[in-house]
Design a protein around this motif. Structure first.
Motif, PDB file in Angstrom:
ATOM      1  N   TYR A  25       0.818  -1.216   0.000  1.00  0.00           N
ATOM      2  CA  TYR A  25       0.000   0.000   0.000  1.00  0.00           C
ATOM      3  C   TYR A  25       0.851   1.265   0.000  1.00  0.00           C
ATOM      4  O   TYR A  25       0.374   2.345  -0.350  1.00  0.00           O
ATOM      5  CB  TYR A  25      -0.951  -0.004   1.196  1.00  0.00           C
ATOM      6  CG  TYR A  25      -2.056  -1.023   1.075  1.00  0.00           C
ATOM      7  CD1 TYR A  25      -3.230  -0.742   0.374  1.00  0.00           C
ATOM      8  CD2 TYR A  25      -1.924  -2.283   1.639  1.00  0.00           C
ATOM      9  CE1 TYR A  25      -4.237  -1.682   0.250  1.00  0.00           C
ATOM     10  CE2 TYR A  25      -2.922  -3.241   1.516  1.00  0.00           C
ATOM     11  CZ  TYR A  25      -4.083  -2.927   0.818  1.00  0.00           C
ATOM     12  OH  TYR A  25      -5.066  -3.871   0.689  1.00  0.00           O
ATOM     13  N   MET A  63       0.916   3.303  -3.169  1.00  0.00           N
ATOM     14  CA  MET A  63      -0.252   4.083  -3.583  1.00  0.00           C
ATOM     15  C   MET A  63      -0.314   5.452  -2.929  1.00  0.00           C
ATOM     16  O   MET A  63      -1.229   6.232  -3.211  1.00  0.00           O
ATOM     17  CB  MET A  63      -1.529   3.297  -3.260  1.00  0.00           C
ATOM     18  CG  MET A  63      -1.603   1.938  -3.953  1.00  0.00           C
ATOM     19  SD  MET A  63      -1.268   2.041  -5.734  1.00  0.00           S
ATOM     20  CE  MET A  63      -2.569   3.134  -6.270  1.00  0.00           C
ATOM     21  N   THR A  98       0.249  -3.820  -9.179  1.00  0.00           N
ATOM     22  CA  THR A  98      -0.571  -2.623  -8.950  1.00  0.00           C
ATOM     23  C   THR A  98      -1.219  -2.240 -10.278  1.00  0.00           C
ATOM     24  O   THR A  98      -1.031  -1.138 -10.790  1.00  0.00           O
ATOM     25  CB  THR A  98       0.260  -1.451  -8.383  1.00  0.00           C
ATOM     26  OG1 THR A  98       1.436  -1.264  -9.199  1.00  0.00           O
ATOM     27  CG2 THR A  98       0.687  -1.724  -6.948  1.00  0.00           C
ATOM     28  N   HIS A 114      -0.791   8.279  -5.208  1.00  0.00           N
ATOM     29  CA  HIS A 114      -1.898   8.087  -6.147  1.00  0.00           C
ATOM     30  C   HIS A 114      -3.214   7.885  -5.409  1.00  0.00           C
ATOM     31  O   HIS A 114      -3.895   6.866  -5.605  1.00  0.00           O
ATOM     32  CB  HIS A 114      -1.606   6.876  -7.045  1.00  0.00           C
ATOM     33  CG  HIS A 114      -0.221   6.847  -7.600  1.00  0.00           C
ATOM     34  ND1 HIS A 114       0.197   7.679  -8.628  1.00  0.00           N
ATOM     35  CD2 HIS A 114       0.872   6.107  -7.247  1.00  0.00           C
ATOM     36  CE1 HIS A 114       1.477   7.433  -8.892  1.00  0.00           C
ATOM     37  NE2 HIS A 114       1.898   6.494  -8.069  1.00  0.00           N
TER      38      HIS A 114
END
Length: 293
Positions: free
Chosen positions: A203, A206, A272, A209
């Motif tokens: 995680y 991310m 991802t 994003h």
């Protein structure tokens, strides 16, 4: 669906079924696929059971080859590749339905060797008691996993409460520990950390994003165990993602104890891939509206 949380003691309790062959019974899970940290930790347990008490694991390198099925048993076959005076090497294959789902090599080093010492410093962050538990801060797709992680205290440090490296695009800092007191056995804590190390790391890719929905899965996993530690005491997981491209992200984590000692390092590449319409970021048995952001 609200499964009964599995204690790490039960998760790491493998049944010997033949010399160097072990079996893990299926564990109840909200996931349709077996949690990668569980497979890696169990493979490491199998490897450690074939090594003498004079050597301790210092590194592992594993590949997630196929998705495991959460409600099926897994068999672990250990190959004793080398037993030397200073080092031992093991190769472990995790098998379901006759197919390899995970392959790992682990290296063990004898205790008592001496040499020069140095270590990275831990960054300054708030104490975990000053941070809410992760279930209050993580997205819904992550909270689906927390349903079976009730034995773990996970706290994500707010990004505005620590100094950032301007050359690293994606950073995340997490405190974590087992809520339960664990056995006084160094090897048990190492295998427990192998399980924990797959929590939250992907995680971190991310962070730059927000709102971008992706399909996530661990592709490979490498760990180095540097100093003794306890997994039922606070550990700080300092995570970065140096690159994300082509539907894959590379992540890296340094794990410190509360005294600032660097105790382990992790590198992982994960999937991802931009999420297609109607798909789940992490395959689970939850209804779609409960497992999506």
């Amino acid at each position: 669906m609200s499964p009964t949380p599995q204690s790490i003691i039960n998760i790491l309790d493998l049944e010997p079924i033949e010399q160097d062959i072990y079996r893990s019974k299926a564990k109840e899970s909200v996931l349709s696929r077996t949690f990668g940290g569980q497979v890696a930790a169990q493979a490491l347990v199998a490897a450690t059971r074939t090594v003498g008490d004079d050597k301790f694991v210092h590194s592992l390198h594993g590949y997630f080859i196929r998705p495991g099925i959460a409600d099926q048993d897994t068999v672990y076959i250990v190959n004793r590749m080398r037993d030397g005076n200073s080092f031992a090497t093991r190769h472990v294959e995790a098998i379901q339905n006759g197919e390899i789902i995970f392959s790992m090599q682990a290296s063990f080093h004898r205790a008592g060797d001496e040499g020069p010492e140095h270590s990275d410093l831990m960054r300054t962050v708030p104490h975990p008691d000053e941070i809410p538990e992760a279930r209050d801060t993580l997205p819904a797709s992550s909270r689906a996993l927390l349903a079976e992680w009730e034995d773990w205290d996970i706290r994500v440090v707010p990004s505005d409460l620590y100094e950032h490296n301007k050359y690293t695009p994606s950073q995340q800092v997490v405190w974590f520990r087992s809520k339960r007191r664990l056995p006084d056995d160094d090897t048990f804590h190492v295998c427990t950390l192998a399980y924990m190390s797959d929590m939250t790391l992907l995680y971190s890719a991310m962070v730059p994003h927000p709102g971008h929905k992706v399909q996530m899965a661990s592709l490979d996993h490498a760990m180095w165990f540097l100093r003794p530690f306890r997994a039922d005491e606070w550990l700080m997981y300092d995570q970065v993602s140096p690159s994300a491209h082509g539907g894959r992200a590379l992540t890296h984590g340094r794990i410190f104890d509360a005294q600032g000692r660097l105790v382990a390092m992790v590198t992982q590449e994960g999937l991802t891939r931009t999420l297609r319409e109607g798909a789940q970021p992490v395959p689970s048995k939850l209804p779609r509206n409960e497992s999506q952001d």
